[in-house]
Design a protein around this motif. Structure first.
Motif, mmCIF file in Angstrom:
data_model
loop_
_atom_site.group_PDB
_atom_site.id
_atom_site.type_symbol
_atom_site.label_atom_id
_atom_site.label_comp_id
_atom_site.label_asym_id
_atom_site.label_seq_id
_atom_site.Cartn_x
_atom_site.Cartn_y
_atom_site.Cartn_z
ATOM 1 N N UNK A 192 41.401 51.246 42.407
ATOM 2 C CA UNK A 192 41.032 50.294 41.360
ATOM 3 C C UNK A 192 39.863 49.442 41.800
ATOM 4 N N UNK A 193 39.384 48.595 40.903
ATOM 5 C CA UNK A 193 38.202 47.787 41.210
ATOM 6 C C UNK A 193 38.475 46.283 41.154
ATOM 7 N N UNK A 194 39.741 45.881 41.178
ATOM 8 C CA UNK A 194 40.064 44.458 41.156
ATOM 9 C C UNK A 194 39.764 43.818 42.508
ATOM 10 N N UNK A 195 39.218 42.623 42.478
ATOM 11 C CA UNK A 195 39.048 41.800 43.665
ATOM 12 C C UNK A 195 39.454 40.365 43.321
ATOM 13 N N UNK A 196 39.707 39.579 44.343
ATOM 14 C CA UNK A 196 40.109 38.189 44.137
ATOM 15 C C UNK A 196 39.033 37.417 43.389
ATOM 16 N N UNK A 197 37.796 37.495 43.863
ATOM 17 C CA UNK A 197 36.717 36.720 43.250
ATOM 18 C C UNK A 197 36.432 37.198 41.826
ATOM 19 N N UNK A 198 36.466 38.508 41.619
ATOM 20 C CA UNK A 198 36.220 39.058 40.284
ATOM 21 C C UNK A 198 37.289 38.601 39.299
ATOM 22 N N UNK A 199 38.545 38.578 39.757
ATOM 23 C CA UNK A 199 39.634 38.164 38.876
ATOM 24 C C UNK A 199 39.546 36.679 38.551
ATOM 25 N N UNK A 200 39.194 35.852 39.528
ATOM 26 C CA UNK A 200 38.986 34.424 39.256
ATOM 27 C C UNK A 200 37.872 34.231 38.217
ATOM 28 N N UNK A 201 36.795 34.988 38.379
ATOM 29 C CA UNK A 201 35.645 34.864 37.473
ATOM 30 C C UNK A 201 36.022 35.228 36.045
ATOM 31 N N UNK A 202 36.967 36.164 35.902
ATOM 32 C CA UNK A 202 37.419 36.568 34.569
ATOM 33 C C UNK A 202 37.911 35.375 33.759
ATOM 34 N N UNK A 203 38.522 34.402 34.451
ATOM 35 C CA UNK A 203 39.062 33.220 33.775
ATOM 36 C C UNK A 203 38.142 32.002 33.899
ATOM 37 N N UNK A 204 36.926 32.241 34.393
ATOM 38 C CA UNK A 204 35.943 31.166 34.446
ATOM 39 C C UNK A 204 36.019 30.302 35.681
ATOM 40 N N UNK A 205 36.621 30.811 36.753
ATOM 41 C CA UNK A 205 36.773 30.027 37.975
ATOM 42 C C UNK A 205 36.011 30.650 39.135
ATOM 43 N N UNK A 206 35.687 29.792 40.106
ATOM 44 C CA UNK A 206 34.994 30.184 41.337
ATOM 45 C C UNK A 206 35.879 29.776 42.509
ATOM 46 N N UNK A 207 35.793 30.468 43.641
ATOM 47 C CA UNK A 207 36.608 30.058 44.794
ATOM 48 C C UNK A 207 36.464 28.584 45.165
ATOM 49 N N UNK A 208 35.297 28.010 44.944
ATOM 50 C CA UNK A 208 35.103 26.594 45.287
ATOM 51 C C UNK A 208 35.867 25.651 44.361
#
Length: 286
Positions: free
Chosen positions: A77-93
């Motif tokens: 699959x192509x899921x990643x932590x950062x990509x999934x956060x971005x899906x909901x409009x969030x950044x790791x910071x």
């Protein structure tokens, strides 16, 4: 409060290891294996948006390990932590708190990343507190020979070195209530010492993030215990206690490692606690 499923990446593990002494003829009914006896596993984390806090529960494997390391776990699959956060409009910071159920690499690896020139490590979440508990932290930093390969120093020690490490209190019994993070915690010791199961009150429902106390739907029968558990007989008691509570109180069980089932409810039957309904996160969180 808002809840979001965060898919940190899928991988595969040996079905025999995931089900211990249970025969393959039984467990493959719910968790079919490929030609190499590997079954599908998810790293489904949970993001809790509560006022000014963004609390991430677990972080998956991360991406800093070698190709050889990941080759053992067959990512798909192509899921990643950062990509999934971005899906909901969030950044790791944006993350204010990272709650680590336990420090095995598939739960804590995403906490730490390489720095820009790959000369050292740094927190993935620069503005977050990282939450563990003192007993489990000691267990992970002074590992027994059985679990040593699961407690990777590069995932753990940089958290402490960053100054961002926090410890929850420890309970007098199984459940710690009214924690600093706004949810109750069930402590389980069968898989590893002082694993933490967060129980979130959401719109009148209790969402229990099951981590490795209940990895997949296929692990619902009490004797279906992972070969990875350090104290399997204790897991039997803890699973029975928690699943009975879940059936009596209609908890919604968020499955971190089940690649094909996100949330379930359970019910008591003549054979013990069994599956009641399967839900999607979209159904429950929206």
């Amino acid at each position: 409060m808002n809840l979001y499923p965060i898919n940190a990446g899928n991988f595969k593990l040996d079905g025999g290891a995931m089900f211990g002494v249970v025969p393959k003829s039984l467990w493959q009914r719910t968790n079919p294996a490929d030609a190499n006896n590997m079954i599908d596993i998810a790293a489904r984390c949970l993001l809790i948006e509560d006022g000014n806090r963004l609390i991430l529960v677990d972080t998956g494997m991360g991406n800093k390990q070698s190709d050889r390391f990941f080759g053992y776990y067959h990512p798909w699959g192509d899921d990643t932590l950062e990509k999934s956060l971005k899906t909901y409009g969030f950044h790791p910071n944006d993350i204010t708190d990272v709650f680590i159920t336990h420090l095995h690499f598939d739960h804590s690896g995403g906490c730490i990343q390489w720095n820009k020139d790959k000369t050292g490590y740094e927190p993935t979440f620069k503005n977050a507190n990282f939450w563990s508990n003192k007993d489990h932290w000691f267990w992970a930093t002074q590992p027994n020979k059985r679990e040593k390969a699961s407690f990777l120093k590069e995932n753990i020690l940089p958290i402490e070195e960053s100054g961002q490490l926090k410890f929850t209190s420890l309970p007098n019994n199984d459940i710690l209530k009214n924690t600093e993070l706004g949810f109750d915690i069930f402590f389980a010791n069968g898989h590893t010492d002082k694993q933490m199961i967060p129980m979130i009150n959401y719109k009148g429902k209790t969402i229990a993030f099951m981590a490795d106390l209940l990895p997949t739907v296929g692990h619902l029968p009490i004797p279906y215990v992972m070969g990875y558990d350090t104290r399997p007989l204790l897991t039997l008691d803890e699973k029975e206690l928690f699943l009975n509570m879940a059936a009596e109180n209609n908890y919604y069980l968020f499955l971190e490692h089940d690649a094909h089932n996100e949330i379930i409810t359970v019910q008591k039957t003549e054979k013990g606690v069994r599956l009641k309904n399967i839900h999607t996160t979209q159904d429950i969180f929206n």
